[in-house]
Each structure stands twice: as C-alpha cells, then as structure tokens.
Design a protein around this motif. Structure first.
Motif, PDB file in Angstrom:
ATOM      1  N   GLY A  62      42.660  47.527  48.947  1.00  0.00           N
ATOM      2  CA  GLY A  62      43.277  46.424  48.214  1.00  0.00           C
ATOM      3  C   GLY A  62      44.380  46.648  47.219  1.00  0.00           C
ATOM      4  N   LEU A  63      44.995  45.426  46.675  1.00  0.00           N
ATOM      5  CA  LEU A  63      45.947  45.971  45.770  1.00  0.00           C
ATOM      6  C   LEU A  63      45.678  46.454  44.539  1.00  0.00           C
ATOM      7  N   GLY A  64      44.211  45.763  43.890  1.00  0.00           N
ATOM      8  CA  GLY A  64      43.941  46.571  42.731  1.00  0.00           C
ATOM      9  C   GLY A  64      43.666  48.137  42.761  1.00  0.00           C
ATOM     10  N   ASP A  65      42.980  48.563  43.926  1.00  0.00           N
ATOM     11  CA  ASP A  65      42.767  49.960  44.094  1.00  0.00           C
ATOM     12  C   ASP A  65      44.203  50.844  44.287  1.00  0.00           C
ATOM     13  N   PHE A  66      45.043  50.137  44.892  1.00  0.00           N
ATOM     14  CA  PHE A  66      46.517  50.662  45.052  1.00  0.00           C
ATOM     15  C   PHE A  66      47.027  51.016  43.747  1.00  0.00           C
ATOM     16  N   ARG A  91      25.155  32.483  39.306  1.00  0.00           N
ATOM     17  CA  ARG A  91      26.830  32.304  39.037  1.00  0.00           C
ATOM     18  C   ARG A  91      27.149  33.240  37.782  1.00  0.00           C
ATOM     19  N   PRO A  92      26.040  33.324  36.740  1.00  0.00           N
ATOM     20  CA  PRO A  92      27.210  34.117  35.742  1.00  0.00           C
ATOM     21  C   PRO A  92      27.073  35.577  35.629  1.00  0.00           C
ATOM     22  N   ILE A  93      26.375  36.232  36.715  1.00  0.00           N
ATOM     23  CA  ILE A  93      26.423  37.557  36.969  1.00  0.00           C
ATOM     24  C   ILE A  93      27.854  38.022  37.265  1.00  0.00           C
ATOM     25  N   PRO A  94      28.152  38.942  36.348  1.00  0.00           N
ATOM     26  CA  PRO A  94      29.585  39.758  36.536  1.00  0.00           C
ATOM     27  C   PRO A  94      29.662  40.311  38.135  1.00  0.00           C
ATOM     28  N   PHE A  95      30.766  40.385  38.706  1.00  0.00           N
ATOM     29  CA  PHE A  95      30.953  40.626  40.261  1.00  0.00           C
ATOM     30  C   PHE A  95      30.705  42.104  40.299  1.00  0.00           C
ATOM     31  N   GLY A 106      40.322  32.943  41.645  1.00  0.00           N
ATOM     32  CA  GLY A 106      39.083  33.683  41.115  1.00  0.00           C
ATOM     33  C   GLY A 106      38.882  34.869  42.013  1.00  0.00           C
ATOM     34  N   VAL A 107      38.823  34.612  43.285  1.00  0.00           N
ATOM     35  CA  VAL A 107      38.653  35.631  44.502  1.00  0.00           C
ATOM     36  C   VAL A 107      39.756  36.685  44.445  1.00  0.00           C
ATOM     37  N   VAL A 108      41.031  36.358  44.285  1.00  0.00           N
ATOM     38  CA  VAL A 108      42.054  37.183  44.352  1.00  0.00           C
ATOM     39  C   VAL A 108      41.775  38.214  43.107  1.00  0.00           C
ATOM     40  N   ASP A 109      41.310  37.831  41.950  1.00  0.00           N
ATOM     41  CA  ASP A 109      41.142  38.430  40.759  1.00  0.00           C
ATOM     42  C   ASP A 109      40.101  39.374  40.887  1.00  0.00           C
ATOM     43  N   MET A 110      38.837  39.042  41.498  1.00  0.00           N
ATOM     44  CA  MET A 110      37.702  39.838  41.916  1.00  0.00           C
ATOM     45  C   MET A 110      38.156  40.830  42.706  1.00  0.00           C
ATOM     46  N   SER A 111      38.817  40.353  43.930  1.00  0.00           N
ATOM     47  CA  SER A 111      39.228  41.488  44.999  1.00  0.00           C
ATOM     48  C   SER A 111      39.818  42.925  44.385  1.00  0.00           C
ATOM     49  N   ALA A 112      40.417  42.541  43.164  1.00  0.00           N
ATOM     50  CA  ALA A 112      41.186  43.790  42.423  1.00  0.00           C
ATOM     51  C   ALA A 112      40.165  45.018  42.146  1.00  0.00           C
TER      52      ALA A 112
END
Length: 219
Positions: free
Chosen positions: A173-177, A66-70, A158-164
């Motif tokens: 995804g939007l973060g890459d864009f 759980r604590p490992i950065p994505f 949190g998943v929306v955040d990590m999906s960036a």
C-alpha cells in the motif's frame, strides 16, 4: 525525483494495493456493520423488536472491540486469521482485519443515525399495520439514508488512514511505499507525492459521499 521515476511501477502497485484493501474493507465491513447496526437498533429497549439479551450482547461486543487501536486489533485476531484465511501477513490479512474493524465502527454509526429517525414516522407505519421488519427496512432505513451515507464516507476516510499501516504486516500500500522508498531513504519528494495521492483518494471519496448524501436528502 529520478529515484521516484525508477520506482514508478512499485508506486502503481502500491496504489492498486491501497484500492484493493480499502474497497473490500469498506464493502465487507459496511455490510457486516449494517447488519450489526440494524440489530442494535431493532433490539434496543422500546424499539421495534426489543430483545434485552441480544442487545446487551451485541452492544458489549461493539463497545469492547471498537476502541482497540488497529495495530493491536490486527495482532490480537491473528489466530482468527489463520483459521479464516490461512495467513497472518500480506494484503489479504490486512484486508480481513480492516473489514472487521470497520464493521464495528459502522455498526455504531448505523445505530445512532437510525435512533435519530422521527418517532412519528415509525408510529404512522405501525398504525398502518406494517410489520416490525418491514418498518425497519422500508421506513427507518430510508429515512436515515442521507446521514448513513455520510457515516460511510467517514468510515471510508478512516479505512484509507488505517490502510497506511498495512506495511507493518506485509500488506503493502501507499503507506508502506512512503516509508520504504521515502522516509527510510530520506527521499522526501516520494513522501510528499504519496501524501498528495492519499489526499486525492480521500477527497474523491468525500466528494462522491457528499453528492450521494445530498441526493438522498432531497428525495
């Protein structure tokens, strides 16, 4: 702004990729996390199906992962990705990793909310002769449903955040864009429009989650 209009098809594709990554990750991670959370709750000392070995094993696994950065987690499980889905890059690879990461986060949220259920309710079900699995699924889970829904809403955000971060592994995804067509080209309106889109997605999810939680609490 003219450049944004030119890249509008790419922007639409980025929105679709974000929805794809987030929806599957929340659904798959949510189900796996629910199962892990139920095991953590049911097998903990003094619980319905106490089992020290199972509890310690699952608890340690959750605490380690759980604590490992994505980004590090995604890199670390690449051998597992190759075996499971045959690739370590792209939208499917990011979705696979996010599903696992979300599952371990969900498991702890499920466990914590189930532990908070009033012990008297459980004892009443026991006194009525209900089996442990029946108490777990028909008494404990429904009693904790409202807080659990709020927990899933938190995971969604949190998943929306990590999906960036999907773009780092070719997931789009939007973060890459925002990075590719915005900051790297010093096109700040593209960045701000993308940020506004992510905010809308998060707020919509938060609104739905809060509404469902209120409904569950009022039942």
């Amino acid at each position: 702004m003219d450049e944004f209009v030119t890249n509008l098809p790419v922007f639409r594709e980025a929105i679709w990729q974000t929805f794809y990554i987030v929806s599957i990750s929340v659904a798959a991670g949510g189900l796996l996390g629910l199962a892990l959370g139920l095991v953590l709750y049911a097998t903990r000392p003094g619980s319905l199906m106490a089992n020290r070995v199972v509890f310690i094993t699952v608890n340690i696994l959750v605490n380690v992962v759980r604590p490992i950065p994505f980004v590090i987690f995604l890199t670390a499980i690449q051998p597992l990705m190759l075996v499971s889905i045959g690739t370590t890059i792209g939208t499917d690879a990011v979705t696979f990793a996010l599903s696992l990461a979300a599952a371990f986060a969900v498991s702890r949220i499920i466990e914590q909310n189930l532990v908070a259920v009033e012990p008297g309710v459980i004892e009443a079900a026991r006194a009525a002769g209900a089996r442990p699995i029946s108490i777990l699924l028909t008494v404990v889970v429904p009693e904790a449903l409202g807080p659990v829904i709020l927990g899933y809403t938190f995971i969604f955000v949190g998943v929306v955040d990590m999906s960036a971060q999907a773009g780092l592994f070719g997931g789009g995804g939007l973060g890459d864009f925002a990075v590719t067509y915005g900051s790297q080209r010093y096109n700040w309106p593209v960045v701000y429009i993308t940020v506004a889109t992510i905010i809308v997605i998060v707020q919509a999810g938060q609104f739905v989650g809060n509404a469902l939680a209120r409904k569950a609490l009022r039942r």
